[in-house]
Design an enzyme around this catalytic site. Structure first.
Site, PDB file in Angstrom:
ATOM      1  N   SER A 147       0.748  -1.172   0.055  1.00 61.37           N
ATOM      2  CA  SER A 147      -0.085  -0.047   0.108  1.00 61.37           C
ATOM      3  C   SER A 147       0.892   1.217   0.031  1.00 61.37           C
ATOM      4  CB  SER A 147      -0.880   0.162   1.182  1.00 61.37           C
ATOM      5  OG  SER A 147      -1.513   1.367   1.192  1.00 61.37           O
ATOM      6  N   TYR A 168      -0.880  -1.515  10.518  1.00 58.56           N
ATOM      7  CA  TYR A 168      -1.268  -1.655   8.999  1.00 58.56           C
ATOM      8  C   TYR A 168       0.026  -1.316   8.085  1.00 58.56           C
ATOM      9  CZ  TYR A 168      -3.117  -1.611   4.411  1.00 58.56           C
ATOM     10  OH  TYR A 168      -3.484  -2.017   2.907  1.00 58.56           O
ATOM     11  N   LYS A 172       3.102  -2.786   5.930  1.00 60.16           N
ATOM     12  CA  LYS A 172       3.213  -2.865   4.498  1.00 60.16           C
ATOM     13  C   LYS A 172       4.520  -2.442   4.129  1.00 60.16           C
ATOM     14  CE  LYS A 172      -0.988  -4.274   3.017  1.00 60.16           C
ATOM     15  NZ  LYS A 172      -1.195  -5.432   2.324  1.00 60.16           N
ATOM     16  N   VAL A 201      -9.467   1.583  -2.830  1.00 61.86           N
ATOM     17  CA  VAL A 201     -10.400   0.608  -3.665  1.00 61.86           C
ATOM     18  C   VAL A 201     -11.673   0.482  -2.794  1.00 61.86           C
ATOM     19  CG1 VAL A 201     -10.689  -1.575  -4.929  1.00 61.86           C
ATOM     20  CG2 VAL A 201      -8.609  -0.334  -4.806  1.00 61.86           C
ATOM     21  N   THR A 203     -13.738  -1.767  -1.233  1.00 59.29           N
ATOM     22  CA  THR A 203     -13.849  -3.291  -0.669  1.00 59.29           C
ATOM     23  C   THR A 203     -14.101  -3.253   0.701  1.00 59.29           C
ATOM     24  OG1 THR A 203     -11.472  -3.242  -0.044  1.00 59.29           O
ATOM     25  CG2 THR A 203     -11.870  -3.875  -2.239  1.00 59.29           C
TER      26      THR A 203
HETATM   27  P1  NAP Z   1     -10.743  -7.374   1.628  1.00 62.80           P
HETATM   28  O1  NAP Z   1     -12.063  -6.953   0.849  1.00 62.80           O
HETATM   29  O2  NAP Z   1     -10.895  -7.053   3.236  1.00 62.80           O
HETATM   30  O3  NAP Z   1      -9.963  -8.739   1.377  1.00 62.80           O
HETATM   31  C1  NAP Z   1      -9.186  -9.272   2.102  1.00 62.80           C
HETATM   32  C2  NAP Z   1      -9.010 -10.532   1.781  1.00 62.80           C
HETATM   33  O4  NAP Z   1      -7.798 -11.264   2.700  1.00 62.80           O
HETATM   34  C3  NAP Z   1     -10.178 -11.443   2.142  1.00 62.80           C
HETATM   35  O5  NAP Z   1     -10.404 -12.597   1.279  1.00 62.80           O
HETATM   36  C4  NAP Z   1     -10.019 -12.149   3.488  1.00 62.80           C
HETATM   37  O6  NAP Z   1     -10.514 -13.397   3.725  1.00 62.80           O
HETATM   38  C5  NAP Z   1      -8.329 -12.308   3.316  1.00 62.80           C
HETATM   39  N1  NAP Z   1      -7.640 -12.831   4.407  1.00 62.80           N
HETATM   40  C6  NAP Z   1      -7.817 -12.212   5.678  1.00 62.80           C
HETATM   41  N2  NAP Z   1      -6.967 -12.746   6.691  1.00 62.80           N
HETATM   42  C7  NAP Z   1      -6.412 -13.698   5.933  1.00 62.80           C
HETATM   43  C8  NAP Z   1      -5.622 -15.167   6.337  1.00 62.80           C
HETATM   44  N3  NAP Z   1      -5.259 -15.057   7.603  1.00 62.80           N
HETATM   45  N4  NAP Z   1      -5.564 -15.941   5.475  1.00 62.80           N
HETATM   46  C9  NAP Z   1      -5.858 -16.046   4.207  1.00 62.80           C
HETATM   47  N5  NAP Z   1      -6.507 -14.897   3.690  1.00 62.80           N
HETATM   48  C10 NAP Z   1      -7.019 -13.881   4.712  1.00 62.80           C
HETATM   49  O7  NAP Z   1      -9.501  -6.378   1.362  1.00 62.80           O
HETATM   50  P2  NAP Z   1      -9.176  -5.700  -0.090  1.00 62.80           P
HETATM   51  O8  NAP Z   1      -9.379  -4.183  -0.030  1.00 62.80           O
HETATM   52  O9  NAP Z   1      -9.525  -6.664  -1.313  1.00 62.80           O
HETATM   53  O10 NAP Z   1      -7.271  -5.955   0.332  1.00 62.80           O
HETATM   54  C11 NAP Z   1      -6.647  -6.896  -0.415  1.00 62.80           C
HETATM   55  C12 NAP Z   1      -5.117  -6.410  -0.322  1.00 62.80           C
HETATM   56  O11 NAP Z   1      -4.989  -5.041  -0.812  1.00 62.80           O
HETATM   57  C13 NAP Z   1      -4.778  -6.124   1.092  1.00 62.80           C
HETATM   58  O12 NAP Z   1      -3.479  -6.586   1.267  1.00 62.80           O
HETATM   59  C14 NAP Z   1      -4.756  -4.865   1.463  1.00 62.80           C
HETATM   60  O13 NAP Z   1      -3.913  -4.526   2.564  1.00 62.80           O
HETATM   61  C15 NAP Z   1      -4.500  -4.281  -0.056  1.00 62.80           C
HETATM   62  N6  NAP Z   1      -4.748  -2.754  -0.318  1.00 62.80           N
HETATM   63  C16 NAP Z   1      -6.144  -2.409  -0.178  1.00 62.80           C
HETATM   64  C17 NAP Z   1      -6.726  -0.949  -0.574  1.00 62.80           C
HETATM   65  C18 NAP Z   1      -7.973  -0.731  -0.713  1.00 62.80           C
HETATM   66  O14 NAP Z   1      -8.409   0.792  -0.562  1.00 62.80           O
HETATM   67  N7  NAP Z   1      -9.054  -1.547  -0.436  1.00 62.80           N
HETATM   68  C19 NAP Z   1      -5.447  -0.174  -0.423  1.00 62.80           C
HETATM   69  C20 NAP Z   1      -4.253  -0.383  -0.472  1.00 62.80           C
HETATM   70  C21 NAP Z   1      -3.904  -1.718  -0.418  1.00 62.80           C
HETATM   71  P3  NAP Z   1     -11.820 -13.139   4.654  1.00 62.80           P
HETATM   72  O15 NAP Z   1     -13.104 -13.011   3.618  1.00 62.80           O
HETATM   73  O16 NAP Z   1     -12.098 -14.816   4.949  1.00 62.80           O
HETATM   74  O17 NAP Z   1     -11.823 -12.185   5.593  1.00 62.80           O
END
Ligand code: NAP
Length: 245
Positions: A147, A168, A172, A201, A203
């Site tokens: 991130s 967090y 990262k 994003v 999510t």
């Molecule tokens: P999200 O919708 O909360 O999805 C997170 C995913 O990680 C879910 O599938 C969750 O599974 C899984 N997870 C959590 N703990 C886990 C574990 N112990 N083992 C395996 N899977 C696990 O979040 P997202 O926004 O898609 O985020 C995806 C990635 O992008 C993350 O690394 C996040 O830090 C990064 N990111 C996101 C943003 C943003 O704006 N959204 C920005 C920068 C970076 P469950 O459904 O079982 O909880």
């Protein structure tokens, strides 16, 4: 049905959000995608949704805090495919947020450890288990979903980011260190290792006010997962833009 080419990808945290959309996009270009999910029910439902779109995907149970599941996934990939072409380390959490509970002064040791367990320790351990399989690929690609919040350069800039969820962000930054070190260790091999910032994003993690749809956020990971032989390694990107560490 999209015909799978001979590439095999593993995406962690693929049951929803960015992991789900990254899986969909990789499968749409013909890559066979193993969709990691810690929940069997959520993972199977997600894989079924993409299979119903005719896409070459399969569910694999994978909690990145469970060494036994990581070991089993590596051995299953070894026996079924004998190699891995793409690893997208996408699973991530942000805990202890809200009301300043994730600030440097207030974050609990428990929240700090829980965040690092998933975002960093799990990512490193899984990658270590899979590097031997990625070495068997003609063009191994590791994408660590980081991130912009992990960028020390941006946080320390005057007027840079005011949003500072400490656990967090630190996790990262650690991921970015792993990217740089692993890319250096694998220099001279066919494997490329890069960090990706998806953007802000919509999510479950990003919330409803984020400007980007998950399908847009997945684009950086897909680009880095499919880099050609002249592509970069050991770098940090959002889209085509290189970010400072
Ligand atoms: P999200 O919708 O909360 O999805 C997170 C995913 O990680 C879910 O599938 C969750 O599974 C899984 N997870 C959590 N703990 C886990 C574990 N112990 N083992 C395996 N899977 C696990 O979040 P997202 O926004 O898609 O985020 C995806 C990635 O992008 C993350 O690394 C996040 O830090 C990064 N990111 C996101 C943003 C943003 O704006 N959204 C920005 C920068 C970076 P469950 O459904 O079982 O909880």
């Amino acid at each position: 049905m999209t015909k799978a080419d001979n590439r095999i990808a593993l995406v962690t945290g693929a049951n929803k959000g960015l992991g789900f959309e990254t899986s969909r996009k990789l499968a749409q270009i013909g890559i066979f995608v193993l969709m990691g999910s810690r929940s069997i029910a959520r993972g199977k439902a997600a894989a079924k949704e993409l299979q119903q779109e005719g896409l070459p995907v399969e569910f694999i149970q994978l909690d990145v805090t469970k060494p036994e599941q990581m070991r089993r996934a590596a051995s299953e990939i070894t026996s079924r495919y004998g190699k891995l072409d793409i690893l997208v380390n996408n699973a991530g959490i942000s805990v202890g947020e809200g009301h300043g509970r994730n600030s440097t002064e207030s974050v609990t040791p428990k929240a700090l450890r829980a965040t690092f367990d998933v975002n960093f320790f799990g990512l490193v351990e899984l990658t270590q288990r899979l590097v031997p399989l990625l070495r068997k690929s003609d063009a191994g690609r590791i994408v660590n979903i980081s991130s912009i919040l992990g960028s020390l350069a941006i946080h320390s800039r005057e007027g840079g980011m005011s949003y500072k969820p400490f656990a967090y962000d630190a996790s990262k930054t650690a991921v970015n260190t792993f990217t740089i070190h692993l890319a250096a260790a694998l220099a001279g091999t066919a494997i490329k290792v890069n960090s990706a910032h998806p953007g802000w994003v919509r999510t479950d993690m990003g919330g409803p006010s984020a400007p980007l749809a998950a399908s847009e956020g997945a684009e950086t990971a897909v680009r880095l997962a499919t880099l050609g032989p002249d592509g970069p390694t050991g770098k940090f990107f959002h889209g085509e833009e290189e970010l400072p560490w």
